[in-house]
Design an enzyme around this catalytic site. Structure first.
Site, mmCIF file in Angstrom:
data_model
loop_
_atom_site.group_PDB
_atom_site.id
_atom_site.type_symbol
_atom_site.label_atom_id
_atom_site.label_comp_id
_atom_site.label_asym_id
_atom_site.label_seq_id
_atom_site.Cartn_x
_atom_site.Cartn_y
_atom_site.Cartn_z
ATOM 1 N N GLY A 253 0.828 -1.201 0.000
ATOM 2 C CA GLY A 253 0.000 0.000 0.000
ATOM 3 C C GLY A 253 0.860 1.248 0.000
ATOM 4 N N ALA A 254 1.864 1.251 0.879
ATOM 5 C CA ALA A 254 2.759 2.386 1.013
ATOM 6 C C ALA A 254 3.978 1.916 1.792
ATOM 7 C CB ALA A 254 2.069 3.534 1.760
ATOM 8 N N MET A 255 5.037 2.725 1.787
ATOM 9 C CA MET A 255 6.273 2.313 2.463
ATOM 10 C C MET A 255 6.898 3.502 3.159
ATOM 11 S SD MET A 255 8.484 0.059 3.268
ATOM 12 C CE MET A 255 9.878 0.510 4.302
ATOM 13 N N GLU A 256 7.234 3.286 4.446
ATOM 14 C CA GLU A 256 7.622 4.385 5.331
ATOM 15 C C GLU A 256 9.075 4.821 5.218
ATOM 16 O OE1 GLU A 256 6.800 1.238 6.344
ATOM 17 O OE2 GLU A 256 8.091 0.546 7.967
ATOM 18 N N ASN A 257 9.733 4.692 4.049
ATOM 19 C CA ASN A 257 11.121 5.147 3.899
ATOM 20 C C ASN A 257 11.289 6.486 4.610
ATOM 21 O OD1 ASN A 257 11.439 3.042 1.852
ATOM 22 N ND2 ASN A 257 10.169 4.411 0.607
ATOM 23 N N HIS A 289 -0.505 6.467 8.935
ATOM 24 C CA HIS A 289 0.206 5.226 9.286
ATOM 25 C C HIS A 289 1.698 5.364 8.959
ATOM 26 C CE1 HIS A 289 0.583 0.680 9.374
ATOM 27 N NE2 HIS A 289 1.652 1.006 8.661
ATOM 28 N N GLU A 290 1.986 5.779 7.729
ATOM 29 C CA GLU A 290 3.385 5.873 7.306
ATOM 30 C C GLU A 290 4.127 6.934 8.113
ATOM 31 O OE1 GLU A 290 4.364 3.481 5.596
ATOM 32 O OE2 GLU A 290 2.344 2.807 5.082
ATOM 33 N N HIS A 293 5.255 5.820 11.482
ATOM 34 C CA HIS A 293 6.493 5.043 11.385
ATOM 35 C C HIS A 293 7.751 5.905 11.396
ATOM 36 C CE1 HIS A 293 5.259 0.945 10.679
ATOM 37 N NE2 HIS A 293 4.642 1.173 9.543
ATOM 38 N N GLU A 312 4.481 -2.484 12.922
ATOM 39 C CA GLU A 312 3.215 -2.421 12.191
ATOM 40 C C GLU A 312 1.985 -2.303 13.084
ATOM 41 O OE1 GLU A 312 3.299 -1.563 9.396
ATOM 42 O OE2 GLU A 312 5.262 -2.186 8.701
#
Ligand SMILES: [Zn+2]
Length: 844
Positions: A253-257, A289-290, A293, A312
């Site tokens: 869905g998405a990535m918290e880089n 959410h991201e 993180h 998570e």
């Protein structure tokens, strides 16, 4: 190499100089990774995957090395232990796997374009540059990137660019961080930027295939989320900027880089003038959410992947805490109750499910850990339970201490429990470990035995389950003081029921607020007392009662035949969550009826009985100033009315289609999906379907595309179904990331089930090559499982998947899914007649 468990034990990096040259034309990457650190052993091991290693130097001298793809390693013969600088030059392919460094494909005005981005979680940084690719191997990074650059292109990374020399872009040194959070991207981008109160630069970036206004919503939510977290965590955002980038091709869905969060376009961009509220809520919670993180996961990172839940579960809770604070009118916790909670309760009731905390070593199994119903949903529910127990003051104080103690480092679950427990003055760890380490959850039985009100707990299973004698420390949240705060025994007696009932003046209940991860079985006396006093019960609790009845029926602890007559007591409730719960039960009844029979007719009549009054009240078009509940309930009711074949609903849908057929995208997004689907189902010519498919291909509005795919896959025309299946492997029409939704749509359509099932069996190798090696892959099996309901399909499922059961990462899924289908087949066989009789009876 069986003796080496972690490469970090052999080499501890402190700083990287990473130079990467990406050539989009030749699809080649070349680079040099210079790593300074301490060699703890001779030799040392560094991660790499699918690379051609050209040379390795240690402290300036060439040294012998062996690269091995099976162990994803380079074994380097360092001359001595201690402070060492390794310099590794390499070449690697640029692949289309949506992992590592990869291209996204899109079109602007008919011109095909590419945007390069990265996805390094879980173990894909090693495909981009040699590194110690483990979350605990934190270091600082100096990134330098060159590419076949064209005028006007933009490049982004975790940190701001500091200079450009000879076409090489140099970025500022990062803070100490894990490799899986490194990111960069370049291409022809547009952006919008703003600043938080504390001066953090916030930006949203996308391709120019989108209208600029589609970036506005995300920018506002991102800015306010960061401001919220800085306050809630009492810890400043640790980097100079926070970029949000939408990538056209994206697996998860998405990535918290850290500092450069990447998203599916559908989870970042939206048309502010025509997007349904539930879509806005979803996008907002993904962004929050991201951003949760950026502290929890990025600033403090799990020590190893077994504590993935720590990242998570926490972010999954905080997304709701944040959005509830910045958009209080949305009542976003209701979304938690209708999405995460049922997902967790359903999955966690199957024997063989993983616990939230799981031991893991093999990279293929790390990806299988991302069981969203457990690690995200159950984990979040577990933390919600903790939050309710300790309160926000203690939670915030605990978090502040946790960040201060572990920032730029790593932590384990116990560190969080200790920090929050100390702040709350409570032994949080001993309560939470019963939920964290054990799979499953308890059924609390409340009954009156010999005049005494008693409670007992036992693990709840849907289907076969081996009772391992587990028990939990359960926050009961009862409305009677006689019940303990934490119920940890197998059974307790609360006292004389008549006296307790009189003293309290209201029906006895537990799990008020539905914040604890258990369900309740009331005996007949207690249940009827609650149902006869429903007007005194809040909507979340009414939803909880319906949810528990549904699960008990799935588990054969009662029959749907007994639930069916109760539904109309709830049917005219105006609350979104209650309606969601009613129609979840009604949807489950569909598996007991055969299409085009009197049984189906009776079920449609039941839907009609439940929905007609609400349909007349809400009608099709959103009204100015209506409540959030009405906005969110309307789609549920329209869906029900159309299933019921309500003539007025069908005619109005058709009329809306006719009136808007030249610009279907402009139909109100709240109802568009139903108009389109009704048209395809009842008036769908082949011309209509090919036209909608072309609109799907050309549209850049993710929510319109999603509506189109649902509508198109509902066709009953076998020729059109064959056409759709051909399109499954045509990435110019259906991107691999979106294929699962199409596959589900066709498989769940009785006219398409056979064709879709044949496709996945015939083209499994293609599917594995295209989306395998990816955390989403196993969910294709889950989709099949969610649809199948006959003994024949169960046998075919076993015949196809049994030979794959030892594939790393698939074992648990296949084992559980066989049991899930078998349970459903048995339930239908045993109870079909009785349930259909009950439906018939209430509709006569
Ligand atoms: Zn996450």
């Amino acid at each position: 190499m069986a003796t080496i468990t972690r490469f970090l034990e052999t080499f501890e990096p402190s700083h990287y100089d990473v130079y990467i040259d990406v050539n989009r034309g030749t699809k080649e990457i070349s680079g040099k990774s210079t790593i300074t650190g301490v060699a703890h052993t001779k030799p040392v091991y560094i991660h790499q995957k699918n690379m051609e290693i050209e040379s390795v130097q240690a402290n300036g001298n060439d040294v012998p090395f062996t690269a091995d793809n099976k162990t994803e390693s380079i074994k380097i013969e360092v001359p001595e232990m201690g402070e060492t600088t390794l310099a590794i030059t390499y070449k690697a392919p640029l692949t289309d796997s949506m992992m590592g460094i990869y291209p996204s494909y899109y079109e602007v005005n008919g011109e095909k374009k590419e945007l390069i981005g990265t996805q390094f979680e879980t173990t894909f940084a090693r495909q981009a540059f040699p590194c110690v690719d483990e979350p605990a191997a934190k270091a600082k990074f100096d990134l330098a990137i060159k590419f076949d650059e064209k005028p006007g292109e933009t490049i982004l990374a975790n940190m701001p660019e500091v200079r450009e020399e000879n076409g090489v872009h140099y970025f500022d040194t990062t803070v100490r961080m894990s490799t899986y959070l490194i990111a960069f991207a370049f291409g022809d981008l547009q952006s919008k930027k703003t600043k938080t109160k504390s001066g953090v630069e916030v930006g949203v970036f996308s391709t120019k295939a989108h209208e600029p206004k589609e970036l506005d919503f995300a920018l506002d939510i991102a800015k306010r989320s960061i401001e919220f977290y800085e306050d809630f965590y009492q810890t400043p955002y640790p980097l100079p900027h926070s970029w949000q980038l939408a990538l056209p091709d994206f697996s998860a869905g998405a990535m918290e880089n850290w500092g450069l969060v990447t998203y599916r376009e559908a989870y970042l961009l939206l048309d502010p003038d025509n997007t349904a509220l539930d879509t806005k809520q979803l996008v907002a919670t993904v962004i929050s959410h991201e951003l949760a993180h950026q502290w929890f996961g990025d600033l403090v990172t799990m020590q190893w992947w077994d504590d993935l839940w720590l990242n998570e579960s926490f972010a999954n809770m905080m997304e709701y805490v944040a959005i509830d604070a910045i958009e209080p009118d949305w009542n976003v916790w209701e979304l938690f109750q209708t999405s995460d909670v049922p997902a967790a309760l359903q999955r966690d009731a199957t024997d063989g499910v993983q616990s939230v905390h799981v031991n893991v070593e093999n990279p293929a199994e790390i990806d299988a850990l991302f069981d969203s119903a457990i690690v995200y949903a159950k984990g979040a529910r577990m933390l919600v339970m903790m939050r309710a127990l300790v309160g926000d003051d203690a939670l915030r104080k605990g978090l502040k201490n946790y960040f201060a103690a572990h920032q730029y480092g790593n932590a384990k679950g116990a560190d969080l429990w200790n920090a929050v427990g100390d702040a709350a003055g409570m032994d949080v760890a001993s309560i939470m470990n019963t939920w964290l380490e054990q799979p499953g959850y308890p059924l609390v039985t409340a009954k009156v035995v010999d005049g005494k009100l008693t409670l007992s707990q036992q693990q709840f299973f849907i289907g076969e389950g081996k009772d391992a004698g587990r028990s939990w420390k359960i926050p009961l949240n009862s409305n009677y003081d006689a019940a303990p705060k934490i119920f940890k025994d197998k059974e307790i007696v609360l006292g004389d029921y008549e006296q307790l009932r009189k003293k309290n003046g209201k029906p006895f209940r537990v799990n008020v607020g539905n914040n604890s991860h258990f369900i309740v079985k009331y005996d007949k006396t207690l249940l009827m007392d609650i149902l006869d006093n429903l007007d005194t019960v809040d909507s979340i609790s009414q939803m909880g009662i319906l949810q528990d009845l549904r699960l008990l029926a799935e588990a054969r602890q009662m029959s749907y035949a007994a639930v069916v007559p109760l539904l109309k007591r709830f049917a005219n409730n105006h609350s979104t969550v209650v309606n969601a719960a009613i129609y979840r039960i009604a949807y489950n009844l569909r598996k007991f009826v055969t299409p085009n029979t009197d049984e189906e007719k009776a079920l449609k009549a039941l839907y009609g009985q439940l929905s007609t009054e609400q349909y007349e009240r809400l009608d099709w078009m959103p009204k100015d100033g209506e409540s959030i509940d009405d906005q969110l309930t309307r789609p549920t009711i329209l869906n029900a009315a159309l299933y019921a074949e309500n003539p007025s609903a069908q005619a109005k849908a058709h009329k809306l289609f006719e009136e808007n057929k030249n610009d279907l995208a402009s139909l109100s997004a709240d109802i568009r999906i139903f108009v389109l689907r009704n048209e395809v189902k009842n008036y769908g010519s082949q011309e209509l379907i090919t036209d909608l498919l072309e609109q799907y291909r050309q549209s850049t509005d993710p929510s319109y595309k999603s509506d189109l795919s649902v509508a198109i896959t509902s066709t009953k025309d076998s020729k059109m179904i064959s056409l759709l299946i051909e399109k499954f492997e045509d990435a110019d029409t259906i991107k691999p990331q979106d294929l699962r939704a199409w596959f589900r749509g066709v498989l769940d359509n009785s006219a398409g089930e056979q064709a879709a099932w044949d496709w996945i069996r015939n083209d499994w190798d293609w599917l594995e090559k295209t989306v395998g090696g990816d955390m989403e892959f196993t969910t294709y099996i889950t989709v099949v499982t969610s649809v199948f309901r006959t003994p024949e399909r169960l046998a075919e499922f076993k015949a196809f998947f049994d030979p794959k059961i030892n594939t790393p990462g698939l074992t648990r899924e296949i084992t559980m899914d066989k049991s899930i289908i078998e349970t459903r087949v048995n339930l239908i066989q045993d109870e079909k007649a009785e349930i259909n009789a009950a439906i018939k009876k209430v509709t006569e």
